[in-house]
Design an enzyme around this catalytic site. Sequence first.
Site, short mmCIF file in Angstrom:
data_model
loop_
_atom_site.label_atom_id
_atom_site.label_comp_id
_atom_site.label_asym_id
_atom_site.label_seq_id
_atom_site.Cartn_x
_atom_site.Cartn_y
_atom_site.Cartn_z
N THR A 72 22.86 102.33 -31.24
CA THR A 72 24.17 102.46 -30.62
C THR A 72 24.09 102.14 -29.13
O THR A 72 23.03 102.30 -28.50
CB THR A 72 24.73 103.89 -30.80
OG1 THR A 72 23.81 104.83 -30.26
CG2 THR A 72 24.96 104.19 -32.28
N ASN A 124 26.17 97.15 -14.00
CA ASN A 124 27.59 97.46 -13.83
C ASN A 124 28.41 96.18 -13.92
O ASN A 124 28.47 95.55 -14.95
CB ASN A 124 27.76 98.20 -12.50
CG ASN A 124 29.04 98.98 -12.40
OD1 ASN A 124 30.09 98.54 -12.84
ND2 ASN A 124 28.99 100.16 -11.80
N ASP A 172 29.45 97.99 -7.50
CA ASP A 172 30.22 98.22 -8.73
C ASP A 172 30.75 96.88 -9.23
O ASP A 172 30.00 96.05 -9.69
CB ASP A 172 31.33 99.23 -8.45
CG ASP A 172 31.93 99.84 -9.71
OD1 ASP A 172 32.20 99.08 -10.66
OD2 ASP A 172 32.14 101.06 -9.76
#
Length: 212
Positions: A72, A124, A172
């Site tokens: 997963t 990210n 980010d």
Amino acid sequence: GINAEYMGFGRIFRISPMGSWDLIVEYDGEPNGLKIHKDGRIFVTDHKRGLMLLDAKRGRIESIITRYNLETFKGLNDLVFASNGDLYFTDQGQSGLQNPTGCVYRLRNNGKLERIADNIPSPNGLVLNKAENTLFVAVTRANAVWRLPLLPDGTMTRMGVFIQMSGGRGPDGMAIDEDDGLAVAHPDMGAVWIFNHRGEPLYRIDSPCTLR
């Protein structure tokens, strides 16, 4: 006009150019990133639910991929499309310098899922250069932007640091211009940094709310 989407707390909104907000869907999830395929399909990377497909007209969203082989995902973050329809996305989860196991995946246009990197401390935002032979990834916990060169067959080679940043908790989201210059959001610094194609800093754009 051009609409934008805002995501948070299991909700996705449409924001009009005039500033009005419309709720598209609310669901049990944690949406992080959203991109629109050239055929109009809307893909969402969700920390909790994996890679999802949004039907904005019907207000429905469903998971289409939740794992790689039998493993997963850790918690998906951002995504970007190549011109041929291949989709690259980051699997950040709780990875960091203490656990550098964040991944970058590519979902081929033919439906084949490939893991092209698996040792990144908190991948990210990500963008492709104009030639689409280099993937740039914001590596938040390393406070850096990494460069992932891609061979003609799509294999990644000679991954390394492209920009080393300082201060805050790291970069980010990112955007790239026609000259392969990078715009890198640095949230804790309250700023966006503009770099040229060589990774040299050109400007710092401060948020109006930046603390001084």
